[in-house]
Design a protein around this motif. Sequence first.
Motif, PDB file in Angstrom:
ATOM      1  N   LYS A 159      59.779  68.435  22.923  1.00 22.48           N
ATOM      2  CA  LYS A 159      60.515  67.866  21.789  1.00 22.48           C
ATOM      3  C   LYS A 159      59.669  67.905  20.524  1.00 22.48           C
ATOM      4  O   LYS A 159      60.157  68.253  19.436  1.00 22.48           O
ATOM      5  N   ARG A 162      59.556  71.508  19.219  1.00 19.97           N
ATOM      6  CA  ARG A 162      60.822  71.919  18.624  1.00 19.97           C
ATOM      7  C   ARG A 162      60.996  71.306  17.234  1.00 19.97           C
ATOM      8  O   ARG A 162      61.466  71.963  16.304  1.00 19.97           O
ATOM      9  N   GLU A 163      60.633  70.027  17.089  1.00 21.07           N
ATOM     10  CA  GLU A 163      60.814  69.354  15.800  1.00 21.07           C
ATOM     11  C   GLU A 163      59.988  70.023  14.702  1.00 21.07           C
ATOM     12  O   GLU A 163      60.449  70.177  13.565  1.00 21.07           O
ATOM     13  N   LEU A 165      59.031  73.182  14.674  1.00 21.75           N
ATOM     14  CA  LEU A 165      59.637  74.490  14.388  1.00 21.75           C
ATOM     15  C   LEU A 165      60.931  74.348  13.591  1.00 21.75           C
ATOM     16  O   LEU A 165      61.216  75.142  12.695  1.00 21.75           O
ATOM     17  N   ILE A 166      61.713  73.329  13.923  1.00 19.40           N
ATOM     18  CA  ILE A 166      62.989  73.114  13.227  1.00 19.40           C
ATOM     19  C   ILE A 166      62.750  72.869  11.736  1.00 19.40           C
ATOM     20  O   ILE A 166      63.510  73.330  10.886  1.00 19.40           O
ATOM     21  N   ALA A 169      62.151  76.173  10.194  1.00 20.46           N
ATOM     22  CA  ALA A 169      63.392  76.952  10.238  1.00 20.46           C
ATOM     23  C   ALA A 169      64.324  76.516   9.113  1.00 20.46           C
ATOM     24  O   ALA A 169      64.967  77.349   8.450  1.00 20.46           O
ATOM     25  N   THR A 397      59.498  82.130  24.661  1.00 21.57           N
ATOM     26  CA  THR A 397      59.204  81.414  23.410  1.00 21.57           C
ATOM     27  C   THR A 397      57.951  81.984  22.753  1.00 21.57           C
ATOM     28  O   THR A 397      57.917  82.231  21.541  1.00 21.57           O
ATOM     29  N   LYS A 422      64.477  80.961  15.296  1.00 22.61           N
ATOM     30  CA  LYS A 422      65.676  80.496  16.023  1.00 22.61           C
ATOM     31  C   LYS A 422      65.628  80.922  17.482  1.00 22.61           C
ATOM     32  O   LYS A 422      66.039  80.183  18.385  1.00 22.61           O
ATOM     33  N   LEU A 425      63.308  78.633  19.294  1.00 17.80           N
ATOM     34  CA  LEU A 425      63.985  77.350  19.506  1.00 17.80           C
ATOM     35  C   LEU A 425      65.010  77.450  20.625  1.00 17.80           C
ATOM     36  O   LEU A 425      65.202  76.508  21.403  1.00 17.80           O
ATOM     37  N   HIS A 426      65.675  78.606  20.714  1.00 17.57           N
ATOM     38  CA  HIS A 426      66.675  78.830  21.768  1.00 17.57           C
ATOM     39  C   HIS A 426      66.026  78.726  23.144  1.00 17.57           C
ATOM     40  O   HIS A 426      66.543  78.040  24.048  1.00 17.57           O
ATOM     41  N   GLY A 429      64.994  75.294  23.980  1.00 18.66           N
ATOM     42  CA  GLY A 429      66.202  74.515  24.266  1.00 18.66           C
ATOM     43  C   GLY A 429      66.755  74.765  25.652  1.00 18.66           C
ATOM     44  O   GLY A 429      67.387  73.880  26.250  1.00 18.66           O
ATOM     45  N   THR A 434      69.135  71.653  25.732  1.00 11.59           N
ATOM     46  CA  THR A 434      69.746  71.687  24.407  1.00 11.59           C
ATOM     47  C   THR A 434      70.631  72.918  24.286  1.00 11.59           C
ATOM     48  O   THR A 434      71.660  72.913  23.607  1.00 11.59           O
TER      49      THR A 434
END
Length: 452
Positions: A159, A162-163, A165-166, A169, A397, A422, A425-426, A429, A434
């Motif tokens: 988590k 991902r945060e 990277l988001i 993004a 990843t 993206k 992140l996929h 997820g 996710t």
Amino acid sequence: MFTNDTIIALSTPPGSGAIGVIRLSGPEAISLTNSVFSGKDLAKQATHTLHFGLIKDGEVVVDEVVVSLFVGPKSYTKEHVVEISCHGSNYIIQQIIGLLIRKGARAAKPGEFTLRAFLNGAFDLSQAEAVADLIASDSKASHEVAMQQMRGGFSNELKDLREQLIHFASMIELELDFAEEDVEFANRDQLRNLVQRINKVLQRLIHSFEVGNVIKNGVPVVIAGKPNVGKSTLLNALLNEERAIVSDIAGTTRDTIEDEININGVVFRFIDTAGIRETADVIEAKGVERSLEKMKQAKLIIYMVDAQEEQGQVLKQLQDLSQQQTPYLFIVNKSELLTTEQKAFYLEHGALLISAKTKQGMEVLENALLEKVNLSHINTSETLVTNIRHVEALKQTQNSLDRVLENIDNPVTSDFLAMDIKQALHYLGEITGTVTTDDLLENIFTKFCIGK
């Protein structure tokens, strides 16, 4: 995914026992149970309460039971859940399940209770998979790793990645909105540093699979050596049962025989193999071929020689063994037959002296096995990856992030950077759920037992 009906299944192992636990989950779990329960009105009772009464089919009493009530969302699945504890007669269990199915419940599919918990947000996909690992755990280490993952250790680490990277993004997406102004919102040096930090974490997680997989599935240990040196006798001595056929005839074992034991919290999966020698027997030759293949796949080899083996031949075998990449223990069987000089020779070459027939030296061998695998230093509170699906997603990843680094060093337009981020992140997820597909969920949850 049909989650608006009420499912039912036996949650304890099938067969006769003192108690059987039947579980229902769904919007009508309480009302359906209430319709066959003679006791308090379950619809008026508080959650997390127990109620004694009768299960009745019309006027016929099926059994005396205790009903456990879990009113949603305060339950495992976040739906209404009822657990009926009845006597463990297979007949009684089938009567109760059949009765409730006639009232409107549906027989649950494998893993459907945990699937509903995931779909209803009780935990993420990696935590759901840890539930299956927890049920299957057969050692202290595998139990601790499964508990750590089920409580969200792995999920929390992902988590955080991902945060970060988001954030980048979203900055790059913002650049795309202002493409004509040629504005840079995402600092490329900061992005490079972030990706490099994340890649280090991913590499650590990927590397941890080697240990995590061993903890989860046991340490594969091959017992190898020439025919008739006592490999099958050793397997029987380690397992404390007559698992393998023992004979004075060389070449009795034609195929591999596997079984496992728990030594001080570590599971070892022992593999007895066919004796290694040149042979004209087609079947035995196939067994020798499998033995050599198993030795390549093993994490550890127990290599046995007979106490009366000619020393020159022993040295040749040790030389061949040392050329393999796999760690090994050198064992001399029938040590009671050794002279003082022979003992000195074998001890000089690092041998463990045992007698598989009398079980002399078994404790020393077990300690040597534990020392060789060296799992005692592993901190099971740290994140260890135990699932091949997770490893593959982590590698994907990492590949996507490597492309991000390449694109930073060889400047490309923001849309290419955004696409690779993206993609990373996929794949992250996919681990936590996710990002899911019906095929992925079916593949995971059909491996669960029915009732979980």
